[in-house]
Structures are given as C-alpha cells and as structure tokens.
Design a protein around this motif. Sequence first.
Motif, PDB file in Angstrom:
ATOM      1  N   ARG A 367       0.855  -1.188   0.000  1.00  0.00           N
ATOM      2  CA  ARG A 367       0.000   0.000   0.000  1.00  0.00           C
ATOM      3  C   ARG A 367       0.888   1.235   0.000  1.00  0.00           C
ATOM      4  N   THR A 368       0.510   2.225  -0.762  1.00  0.00           N
ATOM      5  CA  THR A 368       1.219   3.507  -0.763  1.00  0.00           C
ATOM      6  C   THR A 368       0.284   4.585  -0.242  1.00  0.00           C
ATOM      7  N   ILE A 369       0.759   5.323   0.762  1.00  0.00           N
ATOM      8  CA  ILE A 369      -0.001   6.416   1.364  1.00  0.00           C
ATOM      9  C   ILE A 369       0.772   7.706   1.112  1.00  0.00           C
ATOM     10  N   ARG A 370       0.107   8.700   0.573  1.00  0.00           N
ATOM     11  CA  ARG A 370       0.713  10.007   0.353  1.00  0.00           C
ATOM     12  C   ARG A 370       0.092  11.005   1.318  1.00  0.00           C
ATOM     13  N   LEU A 371       0.932  11.658   2.117  1.00  0.00           N
ATOM     14  CA  LEU A 371       0.468  12.595   3.133  1.00  0.00           C
ATOM     15  C   LEU A 371       1.004  13.988   2.809  1.00  0.00           C
ATOM     16  N   ALA A 372       0.091  14.911   2.579  1.00  0.00           N
ATOM     17  CA  ALA A 372       0.473  16.286   2.250  1.00  0.00           C
ATOM     18  C   ALA A 372       0.024  17.231   3.354  1.00  0.00           C
ATOM     19  N   ASN A 373       0.936  18.061   3.830  1.00  0.00           N
ATOM     20  CA  ASN A 373       0.602  19.070   4.835  1.00  0.00           C
ATOM     21  C   ASN A 373       0.061  20.314   4.149  1.00  0.00           C
ATOM     22  N   SER A 374      -0.801  21.024   4.857  1.00  0.00           N
ATOM     23  CA  SER A 374      -1.345  22.287   4.336  1.00  0.00           C
ATOM     24  C   SER A 374      -1.705  23.187   5.505  1.00  0.00           C
ATOM     25  N   ASN A 387      -3.689  15.941   4.275  1.00  0.00           N
ATOM     26  CA  ASN A 387      -4.615  15.538   3.209  1.00  0.00           C
ATOM     27  C   ASN A 387      -5.962  16.246   3.329  1.00  0.00           C
ATOM     28  N   GLY A 388      -5.897  17.519   3.716  1.00  0.00           N
ATOM     29  CA  GLY A 388      -7.083  18.353   3.818  1.00  0.00           C
ATOM     30  C   GLY A 388      -7.852  18.217   5.111  1.00  0.00           C
ATOM     31  N   VAL A 389      -7.478  17.277   5.989  1.00  0.00           N
ATOM     32  CA  VAL A 389      -8.216  17.042   7.229  1.00  0.00           C
ATOM     33  C   VAL A 389      -7.449  17.641   8.394  1.00  0.00           C
ATOM     34  N   SER A 390      -8.100  18.536   9.134  1.00  0.00           N
ATOM     35  CA  SER A 390      -7.519  19.141  10.330  1.00  0.00           C
ATOM     36  C   SER A 390      -8.098  18.436  11.547  1.00  0.00           C
ATOM     37  N   PHE A 391      -7.244  17.753  12.282  1.00  0.00           N
ATOM     38  CA  PHE A 391      -7.689  16.882  13.372  1.00  0.00           C
ATOM     39  C   PHE A 391      -8.274  17.676  14.539  1.00  0.00           C
ATOM     40  N   VAL A 392      -9.414  17.216  15.049  1.00  0.00           N
ATOM     41  CA  VAL A 392      -9.986  17.749  16.284  1.00  0.00           C
ATOM     42  C   VAL A 392     -10.137  16.592  17.262  1.00  0.00           C
ATOM     43  N   PRO A 393      -9.705  16.772  18.517  1.00  0.00           N
ATOM     44  CA  PRO A 393      -9.820  15.690  19.494  1.00  0.00           C
ATOM     45  C   PRO A 393     -11.275  15.325  19.758  1.00  0.00           C
ATOM     46  N   ALA A 394     -11.515  14.068  20.051  1.00  0.00           N
ATOM     47  CA  ALA A 394     -12.845  13.590  20.422  1.00  0.00           C
ATOM     48  C   ALA A 394     -13.056  13.776  21.919  1.00  0.00           C
ATOM     49  N   ASP A 395     -14.283  13.547  22.372  1.00  0.00           N
ATOM     50  CA  ASP A 395     -14.571  13.677  23.803  1.00  0.00           C
ATOM     51  C   ASP A 395     -14.127  12.450  24.596  1.00  0.00           C
ATOM     52  N   SER A 418      -4.472   9.818   0.082  1.00  0.00           N
ATOM     53  CA  SER A 418      -3.726  10.736  -0.773  1.00  0.00           C
ATOM     54  C   SER A 418      -4.341  12.124  -0.675  1.00  0.00           C
ATOM     55  N   PRO A 419      -3.601  13.151  -1.047  1.00  0.00           N
ATOM     56  CA  PRO A 419      -4.132  14.521  -0.937  1.00  0.00           C
ATOM     57  C   PRO A 419      -5.424  14.696  -1.723  1.00  0.00           C
ATOM     58  N   SER A 420      -6.352  15.422  -1.124  1.00  0.00           N
ATOM     59  CA  SER A 420      -7.651  15.622  -1.756  1.00  0.00           C
ATOM     60  C   SER A 420      -7.637  16.764  -2.768  1.00  0.00           C
ATOM     61  N   GLY A 421      -6.732  17.716  -2.577  1.00  0.00           N
ATOM     62  CA  GLY A 421      -6.646  18.852  -3.471  1.00  0.00           C
ATOM     63  C   GLY A 421      -7.661  19.938  -3.183  1.00  0.00           C
ATOM     64  N   GLY A 422      -8.562  19.703  -2.236  1.00  0.00           N
ATOM     65  CA  GLY A 422      -9.570  20.697  -1.895  1.00  0.00           C
ATOM     66  C   GLY A 422      -9.194  21.491  -0.666  1.00  0.00           C
ATOM     67  N   GLY A 423     -10.149  22.254  -0.148  1.00  0.00           N
ATOM     68  CA  GLY A 423      -9.919  23.033   1.060  1.00  0.00           C
ATOM     69  C   GLY A 423      -9.916  22.152   2.292  1.00  0.00           C
ATOM     70  N   GLY A 424      -9.523  22.726   3.417  1.00  0.00           N
ATOM     71  CA  GLY A 424      -9.437  21.962   4.647  1.00  0.00           C
ATOM     72  C   GLY A 424     -10.769  21.868   5.373  1.00  0.00           C
ATOM     73  N   TYR A 425     -10.918  20.801   6.172  1.00  0.00           N
ATOM     74  CA  TYR A 425     -12.105  20.643   6.992  1.00  0.00           C
ATOM     75  C   TYR A 425     -11.724  19.950   8.293  1.00  0.00           C
ATOM     76  N   LEU A 426     -12.563  20.100   9.311  1.00  0.00           N
ATOM     77  CA  LEU A 426     -12.311  19.561  10.645  1.00  0.00           C
ATOM     78  C   LEU A 426     -12.869  18.144  10.763  1.00  0.00           C
ATOM     79  N   GLN A 519       0.865  20.746  15.148  1.00  0.00           N
ATOM     80  CA  GLN A 519       0.221  19.587  15.787  1.00  0.00           C
ATOM     81  C   GLN A 519      -1.011  20.029  16.555  1.00  0.00           C
ATOM     82  N   TYR A 520      -0.879  21.098  17.337  1.00  0.00           N
ATOM     83  CA  TYR A 520      -1.978  21.578  18.183  1.00  0.00           C
ATOM     84  C   TYR A 520      -3.160  22.027  17.331  1.00  0.00           C
ATOM     85  N   LEU A 521      -2.889  22.593  16.166  1.00  0.00           N
ATOM     86  CA  LEU A 521      -3.949  23.102  15.293  1.00  0.00           C
ATOM     87  C   LEU A 521      -4.329  22.125  14.188  1.00  0.00           C
TER      88      LEU A 521
END
Length: 560
Positions: A367-374, A387-395, A418-426, A519-521
């Motif tokens: 498997r090949t995974i491509r991780l792009a920061n933004s 990959n367009g996803v901004s991590f938010v902690p769960a409860d 792989s990178p989505s190429g779109g805008g970021g989301y939480l 990391q925090y954001l």
Amino acid sequence: MGGRRRGILCSGSASSPSAAAALILCCCVAVPLLVSVAEAEDPYRFFTWNVTYGDIWPLGVKQQGILINGMFPGPPIEAVTNDNLIINVHNSLAEPFLLSWNGIQQRRNSWQDGVLGTNCPIPPGRNFTYILQVKDQIGSYFYFPSLAFHKAAGGFGGLRILSRPRIPVPFPPPAADYTILAGDWFKANHTDLKALLDNGQDLPFPDGLVINGRGLGGTSFTVDQGKTYRFRISNVGLTQSFNIRFEGHTMKLVEVEGSHTLQSSYSNLDVHVGQSYSVLLTADQLPRDYHIVVSSRFTSPVIATTAVLRYSNGGAAGPPGPPPGGPTIQIDYSLNQARSIRWNLTASGPRPNPQGSYHYGLITPGRTIRLANSAPVINGKQRYAVNGVSFVPADTPLKVADFYNIPGVFTPGSIPDSPSGGGGYLKTSVMASNFRDFIEIIFENSEDTLQSWHIDGYSFFVVGMDGGQWSPASRAGYNLRDAVARSTVQVYPRSWSAIYVALDNVGMWNVRSENWARQYLGQQFYLRVYSPVNSWRDEYPIPKNALLCGRAAGRRTRPL
C-alpha cells in the motif's frame, strides 16, 4: 546474544520517611500490574514523579515552568534493553496532564503512549502509573508533556536505553555520557501562546534557543584531554530546526533514534524538531574552554545560543573568541547531510524486523499512502491539516472508545490515503490499517517551511528524500539497502520524503507534525493498526489502572 538478567531496580526520591513509604507503596502496587504483562526475568526500574509549576529563567526572564520533582529539565531516565519502567506520575498542576515518550516503541501497548488519542488525562491531584517496557530497543530519546501547550513550559527530559551486557556496541565505552536537550524558546507563558493559537493566530518568532533549560553560556560539559565522550542530542523545541557544532572539534555520528549508524564524521549537524542523535567527541584540542553552538536553521534572522566544552586542565577562563558560525538557509547542504546518514548493518543490537527479514528492500509494499501538509483557514481561524483534514480531538480517547466499542467517537478511514486537493475541513481523523502490512508512506511538502513528522510506536526506514514533486519514478532513487531506521523524519521545503513501515505493532498510534503549533492546530491523525485476533501475542488488554473519561467514564477495566 547475552543472557537475560533478573532483578528489580528502584529509582525515585526517598529523602524522607513519607517519601520512602510512598516509593514502597508504588512498588507494591505496580508489581501486580506488571507480572502478567512483562517477562518476569526482565528487571524493573521504578520512578515516582511529582509534576508542579515553578519559577524558571531560561532566557533571563522569570516564567512559569513545569517541573518534575522540582527539576527543569526533568529527571533523566537510564534503562537497559527490555527493562520495565514503572513511572508513577502525580499531577500537582491545576489542570489535566499527560507525558509521552518520543521514540519509545510500546510493543502491543499503545495504552501507555501518553497522548490524548490513547489516554485519558491525569486529573489535577491524581496520579497515573505508566508501565513501559523498552522492548528490543537501544538509543537516545526524550519524554515530554503532550497536552494543551504544556511543551512550551518544560516538563521534558532525556531518556537513554543502553545495550544489554555482552551485546557488542560498535565503539569503545566513552569516558562519560552527556545529554543535550536543545530547542527554541518563548518568553511568553505557555498559556498565552495557547491563547494565540486558540484565537486563530500563529506563534511569533521564538525569543531564543536554550540548552538543557538555560540560555547563553549557562551550561557546561567538562572533559579530560585525550578522552572520548558521548553526547546525546535531542531537539525538544516547538518549531525550529537547529544546527549544532563543537568549536574546533568533529563529531562522529554513532546512533540515530535507536539505530547504530555508519560512523561518519561531521563538523556540524542539523537536528530537526523531535529528532535525536548520538555522537562521539574526542577532546583532542589544546586545553581550554570551547563554544558549543546551537543555531536556528532556515530562519531569518538566525537565533543562537551556546554552552561550554570545558577541558578539566584548561583553567576555565571561558572561550576566548566569538562562537563559530554555521550553515543558515542552505537546504541542499542539509539534504545531502541527511542522505549521508546510513544504517550500520554489521552492528549488533535490536533493530526493526519487518516480516521476519532485515532486508526491507526485498519486500514489496502492499500500500502507498501520500500525506500532504497544508495550512488552511477554517471558520476564520488558522488551522493545519493532513490531506485536507484538520484533526480535532474527540470527547473520549480513541483507543478507549475502540476497546469499549463506543459508537460515534471516530470512523476508521476518515482521512484519505492521498491529498484531496480541496480546502481543509475539521474531523477526528483515523486511518485504517491492518496488522503485518508493509507500507510505503510519502510525506509531501508544497510549503516554504520545513516539516518534521513522527509516528508513535514505530521505527521506519527513510528510503528517500528529494526536492520537487514525488512520482512513482522517484522510487528509482530509493536506498533499499542501508537506510537508517528512525521515528522522526524531516521534509524539506517544496520537497518529499519516503519511508517504508512494517505495521507490526497493533494499536492506535499518533502520526503528527513535530512542529507543536501545527500539531496543536490539527496537523496530525491516528493510525489504527488492527488485528482481528484477540490475543495478547498481538496486543495487551486495557490496564487495570487505566483512567476512564468521556463516554467511557464509569466503566470498569478488565483485570490483567
């Protein structure tokens, strides 16, 4: 291979009858927790730590720092391969707290990882006993506080793992073994820095650099002329890579995050955030004081600090001249240096063992995974993403929710490969993977800043890095023979880095930027390494002393 050792080793403060009683109680409580988990013949080392706030002056300005047993940096940990570390952490802060172990691969045991996705925080006034085994590891590491923005207040310390007796080490025993914990520092209180990030702003430029918690010239290391010393160097900072050099001396690199390396010599070394290196230095110059210089890389302006290399017969008059300059913004220089670091294939000792073979280059990744920061702006605030996803902690910690089958906390596959190429989301992003898979991960960086990536629970082979855009044709330049195995890798501006990973450690593991503002954001996610077999051979059950919170509050742990 050397025979196994038996015994119990206790460490910790017992300077008073009450402290001694507490230490004995810690031992009595911790041993029953451990006997079913660790091999009985491997020794135990016990530590009792009290975490408090206290006044510190790293850059000459009084700040509120995080102390462990009154120390900044915190107490060092020294262990031997396969030792069991029982660390009883008392949280005397007025807020929740967690410690994590940078580079320590908790085999089958992400319950001890000490990050919010795997552990409930230690509440104020409570304690939690970490039960770690440094299984099949040697090398140089550090621990640090992982919650909120505590890392900006201290709470970190060195962690070294020595080889077992009779296991050959590829260099003679040094005259002494020193630790350098260096990194960028801010004069603002960590709560003020956190507030900036919470309000959608970025961090300011650091106010300076520190070495072992002290600023310019505040730390010294004494050497005897003609002898050789080991220096373990870690970047414990928040945002900046640094370069280190010992005036008039060369460094012989011998180990990187648990891997013995080919022993190349360097006049200076780049150390990126979260990384650890181990070098040998021979005191072969005229007896006097020399500068040890740590300066920022790829920044304008350059910030720097110094320590002192002091010859015992040199008179301790201080270095006579200015600190030597070093590289500043030269990316090619740093890239070529990184490529020169190779694995020592002839050295004995623990090493990664993907699918029963040390010949990682003969295994085809499945498997090949491509991780792009933004760096997207989401809801009007600065965030960072993978990959367009901004991590938010769960409860509820993800590992706890997974164990108790609590619905609605996370969804495996909630971050694309792989990178989505779109805008970021939480999103509370979790990537699904299978136990014993062998995968390729490409870190892609289209930004103008250097990135630093870490994977908890694993060492991985850094098979390639280069400028420009990665493509399948880039594999022709991979090092498939002696790439160094480590847990943190840098990605240069507008460049890529490629790693091979054997997913041989079941659990919920944090994949994160080591730039702590990123990391925090949100520039992180969790890798769920799943085995359908419910066996202790693959993963330990939830510890009896596990803290439970969120939607798991009130449940009972299963006894070991």
